[in-house]
Design an enzyme around this catalytic site. Sequence first.
Site, PDB file in Angstrom:
ATOM      1  N   ASP A 105     -24.742   0.464  41.052  1.00 56.87           N
ATOM      2  CA  ASP A 105     -23.369  -0.010  40.896  1.00 56.87           C
ATOM      3  C   ASP A 105     -22.403   0.931  41.614  1.00 56.87           C
ATOM      4  OD1 ASP A 105     -21.237  -1.496  40.105  1.00 56.87           O
ATOM      5  OD2 ASP A 105     -21.176  -0.717  38.047  1.00 56.87           O
TER       6      ASP A 105
ATOM      7  N   CYS B 212     -23.460 -10.020  40.490  1.00 56.91           N
ATOM      8  CA  CYS B 212     -23.875  -8.661  40.112  1.00 56.91           C
ATOM      9  C   CYS B 212     -23.365  -8.452  38.707  1.00 56.91           C
ATOM     10  CB  CYS B 212     -23.355  -7.631  41.111  1.00 56.91           C
ATOM     11  SG  CYS B 212     -21.583  -7.709  41.445  1.00 56.91           S
TER      12      CYS B 212
ATOM     13  N   CYS C 186     -17.955  -8.828  42.259  1.00 56.12           N
ATOM     14  CA  CYS C 186     -17.014  -8.561  43.346  1.00 56.12           C
ATOM     15  C   CYS C 186     -17.541  -7.560  44.368  1.00 56.12           C
ATOM     16  CB  CYS C 186     -15.663  -8.104  42.785  1.00 56.12           C
ATOM     17  SG  CYS C 186     -15.761  -6.665  41.717  1.00 56.12           S
TER      18      CYS C 186
ATOM     19  N   ARG D  34     -20.857  -5.616  44.939  1.00 57.17           N
ATOM     20  CA  ARG D  34     -22.139  -5.951  45.565  1.00 57.17           C
ATOM     21  C   ARG D  34     -22.207  -7.425  45.945  1.00 57.17           C
ATOM     22  NH1 ARG D  34     -25.676  -2.871  40.953  1.00 57.17           N
ATOM     23  NH2 ARG D  34     -23.849  -3.486  39.723  1.00 57.17           N
TER      24      ARG D  34
ATOM     25  N   GLN E 232     -15.971  -3.694  47.055  1.00 60.42           N
ATOM     26  CA  GLN E 232     -15.106  -2.920  46.170  1.00 60.42           C
ATOM     27  C   GLN E 232     -14.876  -1.477  46.590  1.00 60.42           C
ATOM     28  OE1 GLN E 232     -16.533  -3.166  42.147  1.00 60.42           O
ATOM     29  NE2 GLN E 232     -14.498  -2.998  41.249  1.00 60.42           N
TER      30      GLN E 232
END
Length: 476
Positions: free
Chosen positions: A190, A222, A226, A228, A269
């Site tokens: 993440d 994910c 947003c 990945r 992101q």
Amino acid sequence: MELLPSLLDRLKAVDSRTVEQEYNVVRSESLTLKRDLGLTTETGALKENIKKNRYKDILPYDQSRVVLSLPTSGSSSDYINASFIKGASGDCRYVACQGPLSSTVCDFWRMIWQLDVKVIVMACREIEMGKRKCECYWAAARQVAAFGPFTVSNQGESRPNEDIVLRNISVSFQQETRSVVQYQFLSWPDHDVPYETSGVLDLLDRARNSQGFHSSPMLIHCSAGCGRTGVVCALDYIHDLLVTKQIAADFSILKIVLELREQRPSAVQTKDQYQFIFTAAISMFERFLQASVQQLHSNLPELKKPEKRSITTPAASANRSSQQRNMNDTYAVVNKSKQPLPPAPTAVATPRSSGGTRTLPPSHHYDNDPAGASAAPIYSSVKPRAKPLSHSLSATPIYDIAAPANHKATEGAEYQLVSAEHLSAAATNDDDYEDFSSSVSDMTSLCSPGGIGFNCRVRKPRGPRDPPAEWSRLER
């Protein structure tokens, strides 16, 4: 495709500083686009929907959100934290979704059934860094689980590689059953990026193969749907540009990411994720160029290799025929007589004192003999020049002498190879054997230890008596 090499060089020339500058532009432009386009998130912020969001700051835009229309007994709400993403052709190619919560799993399957989703790409694990990132919305392998009115059966799991888990899922609703393929990517932390691009590109290749020509959108999620998820959508979007030959000279990853952010907030992101798109796009372009070259070569007609032909002159042909004849005449002969030999007799006289004849072995067969067994074999033998010593003590030679004892007498002696017939004709002539001297000195030399290797001298008896006659003479 003529633009692809130049675009590849341009991508390779982008350094980390340029990436950082572009990502800052992405962040600032996203706020401007949201304001200019009037993008809102009012539905997701409603009181009855606020608990359906995994993260309170990641809400779908009202203009692109997925509206649930399939009514079920357990839920009638039309909200789910998911957004439609357009593909290169302008249609709704993807659905970018957050990982479902325990309270939204039923809505998750409502969306899958409503949109007739065939492929799911899961870019996270259920638990990461000790926190639950996604609820398990499938059954264990070979097991069945119920999520509201949906019966989900896991038909089997496999591991195509160490990064991917492949699940074949069967979902039933109101006596109808459909198949769904899920690809879970395990090697993507993440807020981080995979350690290599090949795993993600391979994941997308497999997902596209499973999707085939099905018109339904591919579901990608994910944890928040947003970061990945945006990277996966961007890479597949670039792939579609290559396949459909829509890639232009003004190709820009910055523009692609901004388009994604118009449809899904915070898509791609972090700066590292933005950099990863550049790295993966370079690998994708290189793969595409290599595949194009291979396809070009496969479409070319095969060039026939010219046959190797040797130029044969009449002289070379005659020489080769002569060599073939000579080879056919050469069997196991070490050396042949210079004169032509008549056919070998079946029996020859031997030089043994016992007299008689010796029958030669039967004809031998040779693979290179054109006449086969009918050809007479040619034999060779060693011919000594002088007669051997005939001693009075024995009518036959005592030893098969390999080397003469008198080196001076035989200096320069040679052995010659003669045919068996020639040897038979000369067997009765004693002059064909070497004749040693009959002097006492020669005999002493013959029987000395330095001669033929044995002491043949008769020792003189002790005492006063006459010596034997054999000491003073040799019988001929």
